[in-house]
Design a protein around this motif. Sequence first.
Motif, PDB file in Angstrom:
ATOM      1  N   MET A 213      37.013 -39.180 -34.784  1.00  0.00           N
ATOM      2  CA  MET A 213      35.913 -40.162 -34.704  1.00  0.00           C
ATOM      3  C   MET A 213      36.044 -40.942 -33.397  1.00  0.00           C
ATOM      4  SD  MET A 213      34.796 -43.020 -37.530  1.00  0.00           S
ATOM      5  CE  MET A 213      36.384 -43.859 -37.517  1.00  0.00           C
ATOM      6  N   SER A 214      34.925 -40.982 -32.594  1.00  0.00           N
ATOM      7  CA  SER A 214      34.991 -41.670 -31.306  1.00  0.00           C
ATOM      8  C   SER A 214      33.682 -42.377 -31.031  1.00  0.00           C
ATOM      9  CB  SER A 214      35.289 -40.664 -30.193  1.00  0.00           C
ATOM     10  OG  SER A 214      34.260 -39.678 -30.144  1.00  0.00           O
ATOM     11  N   TRP A 215      33.782 -43.413 -30.228  1.00  0.00           N
ATOM     12  CA  TRP A 215      32.610 -44.204 -29.872  1.00  0.00           C
ATOM     13  C   TRP A 215      31.851 -43.506 -28.758  1.00  0.00           C
ATOM     14  CZ3 TRP A 215      29.997 -48.380 -31.510  1.00  0.00           C
ATOM     15  CH2 TRP A 215      29.125 -49.014 -30.620  1.00  0.00           C
ATOM     16  N   SER A 216      30.540 -43.407 -28.918  1.00  0.00           N
ATOM     17  CA  SER A 216      29.736 -42.767 -27.870  1.00  0.00           C
ATOM     18  C   SER A 216      28.407 -43.482 -27.741  1.00  0.00           C
ATOM     19  CB  SER A 216      29.498 -41.285 -28.207  1.00  0.00           C
ATOM     20  OG  SER A 216      28.828 -41.142 -29.443  1.00  0.00           O
TER      21      SER A 216
ATOM     22  N   SER B 205      30.445 -50.208 -24.279  1.00  0.00           N
ATOM     23  CA  SER B 205      31.664 -49.756 -24.952  1.00  0.00           C
ATOM     24  C   SER B 205      31.821 -50.531 -26.254  1.00  0.00           C
ATOM     25  CB  SER B 205      32.881 -49.980 -24.059  1.00  0.00           C
ATOM     26  OG  SER B 205      33.130 -51.368 -23.898  1.00  0.00           O
ATOM     27  N   LEU B 206      32.655 -50.043 -27.148  1.00  0.00           N
ATOM     28  CA  LEU B 206      32.879 -50.732 -28.419  1.00  0.00           C
ATOM     29  C   LEU B 206      33.470 -52.118 -28.175  1.00  0.00           C
ATOM     30  CD1 LEU B 206      32.882 -50.739 -31.509  1.00  0.00           C
ATOM     31  CD2 LEU B 206      35.129 -49.631 -31.441  1.00  0.00           C
ATOM     32  N   GLN B 207      34.378 -52.214 -27.202  1.00  0.00           N
ATOM     33  CA  GLN B 207      35.010 -53.497 -26.907  1.00  0.00           C
ATOM     34  C   GLN B 207      33.974 -54.522 -26.419  1.00  0.00           C
ATOM     35  OE1 GLN B 207      36.139 -50.538 -25.829  1.00  0.00           O
ATOM     36  NE2 GLN B 207      37.919 -50.395 -27.210  1.00  0.00           N
TER      37      GLN B 207
ATOM     38  N   LYS C 150      32.682 -58.049 -28.377  1.00  0.00           N
ATOM     39  CA  LYS C 150      32.640 -59.367 -27.758  1.00  0.00           C
ATOM     40  C   LYS C 150      31.310 -60.051 -28.065  1.00  0.00           C
ATOM     41  CE  LYS C 150      35.809 -58.558 -23.876  1.00  0.00           C
ATOM     42  NZ  LYS C 150      35.923 -58.475 -22.390  1.00  0.00           N
ATOM     43  N   LEU C 151      30.220 -59.254 -28.024  1.00  0.00           N
ATOM     44  CA  LEU C 151      28.907 -59.797 -28.348  1.00  0.00           C
ATOM     45  C   LEU C 151      28.812 -60.164 -29.827  1.00  0.00           C
ATOM     46  CD1 LEU C 151      26.666 -57.364 -26.271  1.00  0.00           C
ATOM     47  CD2 LEU C 151      27.236 -59.731 -25.730  1.00  0.00           C
ATOM     48  N   VAL C 152      29.407 -59.337 -30.690  1.00  0.00           N
ATOM     49  CA  VAL C 152      29.411 -59.637 -32.127  1.00  0.00           C
ATOM     50  C   VAL C 152      30.131 -60.947 -32.386  1.00  0.00           C
ATOM     51  CG1 VAL C 152      30.247 -58.889 -34.389  1.00  0.00           C
ATOM     52  CG2 VAL C 152      29.210 -57.225 -32.850  1.00  0.00           C
ATOM     53  N   LYS C 153      31.272 -61.154 -31.727  1.00  0.00           N
ATOM     54  CA  LYS C 153      32.020 -62.401 -31.895  1.00  0.00           C
ATOM     55  C   LYS C 153      31.217 -63.597 -31.393  1.00  0.00           C
ATOM     56  CE  LYS C 153      36.550 -60.168 -31.695  1.00  0.00           C
ATOM     57  NZ  LYS C 153      37.790 -59.941 -30.900  1.00  0.00           N
ATOM     58  N   GLY C 154      30.461 -63.402 -30.316  1.00  0.00           N
ATOM     59  CA  GLY C 154      29.593 -64.475 -29.843  1.00  0.00           C
ATOM     60  C   GLY C 154      28.499 -64.791 -30.850  1.00  0.00           C
ATOM     61  N   PHE C 155      27.976 -63.750 -31.492  1.00  0.00           N
ATOM     62  CA  PHE C 155      26.953 -63.933 -32.526  1.00  0.00           C
ATOM     63  C   PHE C 155      27.531 -64.682 -33.723  1.00  0.00           C
ATOM     64  CE2 PHE C 155      24.292 -61.990 -36.036  1.00  0.00           C
ATOM     65  CZ  PHE C 155      23.141 -62.698 -35.720  1.00  0.00           C
ATOM     66  N   VAL C 156      28.774 -64.389 -34.071  1.00  0.00           N
ATOM     67  CA  VAL C 156      29.449 -65.097 -35.166  1.00  0.00           C
ATOM     68  C   VAL C 156      29.572 -66.585 -34.832  1.00  0.00           C
ATOM     69  CG1 VAL C 156      31.653 -65.388 -36.377  1.00  0.00           C
ATOM     70  CG2 VAL C 156      30.698 -63.097 -36.062  1.00  0.00           C
ATOM     71  N   ASP C 157      29.906 -66.887 -33.583  1.00  0.00           N
ATOM     72  CA  ASP C 157      29.993 -68.292 -33.167  1.00  0.00           C
ATOM     73  C   ASP C 157      28.648 -69.005 -33.360  1.00  0.00           C
ATOM     74  OD1 ASP C 157      32.653 -68.058 -32.496  1.00  0.00           O
ATOM     75  OD2 ASP C 157      32.253 -67.612 -30.376  1.00  0.00           O
ATOM     76  N   ILE C 158      27.564 -68.302 -33.046  1.00  0.00           N
ATOM     77  CA  ILE C 158      26.232 -68.878 -33.229  1.00  0.00           C
ATOM     78  C   ILE C 158      25.952 -69.127 -34.707  1.00  0.00           C
ATOM     79  CG2 ILE C 158      23.759 -68.362 -33.073  1.00  0.00           C
ATOM     80  CD1 ILE C 158      24.341 -66.952 -30.430  1.00  0.00           C
ATOM     81  N   LEU C 159      26.328 -68.154 -35.549  1.00  0.00           N
ATOM     82  CA  LEU C 159      26.116 -68.307 -36.989  1.00  0.00           C
ATOM     83  C   LEU C 159      26.909 -69.482 -37.547  1.00  0.00           C
ATOM     84  CD1 LEU C 159      26.236 -64.553 -38.083  1.00  0.00           C
ATOM     85  CD2 LEU C 159      24.216 -66.021 -37.983  1.00  0.00           C
ATOM     86  N   ILE C 160      28.101 -69.699 -37.002  1.00  0.00           N
ATOM     87  CA  ILE C 160      28.911 -70.845 -37.439  1.00  0.00           C
ATOM     88  C   ILE C 160      28.200 -72.148 -37.088  1.00  0.00           C
ATOM     89  CG2 ILE C 160      31.068 -72.089 -37.057  1.00  0.00           C
ATOM     90  CD1 ILE C 160      32.422 -69.355 -36.670  1.00  0.00           C
ATOM     91  N   LEU C 161      27.641 -72.210 -35.876  1.00  0.00           N
ATOM     92  CA  LEU C 161      26.895 -73.406 -35.479  1.00  0.00           C
ATOM     93  C   LEU C 161      25.652 -73.587 -36.342  1.00  0.00           C
ATOM     94  CD1 LEU C 161      27.120 -73.207 -31.583  1.00  0.00           C
ATOM     95  CD2 LEU C 161      28.222 -74.878 -33.069  1.00  0.00           C
TER      96      LEU C 161
ATOM     97  N   VAL D 170      26.447 -41.367 -35.842  1.00  0.00           N
ATOM     98  CA  VAL D 170      27.012 -41.681 -37.156  1.00  0.00           C
ATOM     99  C   VAL D 170      28.465 -42.112 -37.040  1.00  0.00           C
ATOM    100  CG1 VAL D 170      27.641 -40.740 -39.404  1.00  0.00           C
ATOM    101  CG2 VAL D 170      25.428 -40.145 -38.387  1.00  0.00           C
ATOM    102  N   ASP D 171      29.235 -41.351 -36.269  1.00  0.00           N
ATOM    103  CA  ASP D 171      30.650 -41.703 -36.085  1.00  0.00           C
ATOM    104  C   ASP D 171      30.806 -43.047 -35.387  1.00  0.00           C
ATOM    105  OD1 ASP D 171      31.402 -39.396 -37.315  1.00  0.00           O
ATOM    106  OD2 ASP D 171      31.873 -38.298 -35.485  1.00  0.00           O
ATOM    107  N   SER D 172      29.903 -43.336 -34.463  1.00  0.00           N
ATOM    108  CA  SER D 172      29.977 -44.606 -33.737  1.00  0.00           C
ATOM    109  C   SER D 172      29.719 -45.789 -34.668  1.00  0.00           C
ATOM    110  CB  SER D 172      28.960 -44.611 -32.587  1.00  0.00           C
ATOM    111  OG  SER D 172      29.294 -43.650 -31.613  1.00  0.00           O
ATOM    112  N   VAL D 173      28.748 -45.620 -35.586  1.00  0.00           N
ATOM    113  CA  VAL D 173      28.461 -46.678 -36.557  1.00  0.00           C
ATOM    114  C   VAL D 173      29.674 -46.909 -37.452  1.00  0.00           C
ATOM    115  CG1 VAL D 173      27.046 -47.329 -38.534  1.00  0.00           C
ATOM    116  CG2 VAL D 173      25.970 -46.280 -36.541  1.00  0.00           C
TER     117      VAL D 173
END
Length: 451
Positions: free
Chosen positions: A1-4, A9-11, A15-26, A68-71
């Motif tokens: 299984m690999s990211w494509s 990139s997945l990394q 980073k964007l997901v973590k930024g979105f989480v910060d927004i949800l916390i606010l 599918v594998d990327s998800v």
Amino acid sequence: MSWSHPDLSLQELMKLVKGFVDILILLSGYQSSGRLAHWDSQNIKKAFQWGLFFENFLGSFSSSDDYVDSVMELDGAISEMTSAASFPKGLAHLSSVTLATAQRFVLEHLIHSLPLRDAHFRALLTATVEMDLEELSGSESDFLNVYLKKLKLQDTPIQEGIETARKFGDCGGDGLTKYAVQEILKRWSMVSLMETVETGLDVVSQSVRHNSWSEFDDNLLKEQLKCENTPVTVDWLVGCLTWNHWKSDSLSYFLDKRTAQLVSGASLVFSTPKIQWVQIFQQLNFNDLAGGSYDGLCETIELMLLGCIASRWTSVIEHLMSVSYDSRTILDQYHEVCNLLQGKSTTLISKQEAISQETDILEYLSGMLDGHVHLLWKICPALGAVAIPFWTPLFSLYLSEIEIQVRGDLSTMRCCECAHNRKEHTDCELAQRIWYLYIFHVYGSRPVAHS
């Protein structure tokens, strides 16, 4: 299984997901400092645009089986992030599925997490309408009329709208406005139900305060009063009155609207991992201790003790309702309670059976009260009695102070003048505290303080 994925990139995506989480916390209404977070229409639109980015990104994944594998890899990375002890439990269900409808996720937080004051409500509706109009403007030349026609199509009676909202229906393709209306109606419905419950609770509480005499066994009282030359009648009647008064006091506290709100808050706070709620209490400022004011700390102690009994709230109320008078003197009750520390009671469950969450709270509370045990005497005595198990050091310290006052020794926390006046403790504050310990830890076959 690999990211494509050709663009990210997945990394980078995480980073964007973590930024979105910060927004949800606010969006919960508070900054990390504990101060209120204020949201105007422009900032709400920016939050929606973050959500739109994730919807478009995940939409491109669903358009091809190649991803599918990327998800699956994305879900694995999100799961690793959400499983961290410091991650907010309210967002633990975050996944690629929720990100695929991220705008609605944002909208739900804006409607259900924040007080819907006029300014916030206006900003929310403004941002919602503008987002829908901007989306329509890209595909419709007469986008304003198209939008207005959509609004007319969803013009349904309020009750019908509430029922639709309760079903959590899918609003795919209908824009944010329709979903916002459904969520607002859902919140309105929940608030209406809460107000009904609160009204009922007030009625019960007022009934307990003003109709305590009805708790007596009237028939038994009448039979005793008919008897002549019955020396115990007066003592029995006074004992009944005292027990009933203390019982009414405790029920009034536990059924009070403020207490119910604190229980709800405590249940929420202590449902999180210990590391999170400890951080919350560490950020609180108790500088008022230096000035001799303990209000802030007393409220925190109360919240923690309520957290210890939140899971058995109903049992506490039912137990109090079931308590009836018996003829044991306060001194006899005190000795029964003391027997707990000597291991002579066989009715209590063991320390090993205690809920770990309650143990964590009590351990932290013991540290807070180091040098300030006298603050327990500022808390409702019924709450302290039912929330602190007999096997804890805190219980021993509390009972030690009671013992000092029973003996009549000098104490800075003296709550009555019975010893000074050479009177027996019968209806004083100390007697009341002993009574609460007795009914919660000894009275009945399985004391509610440990059930």
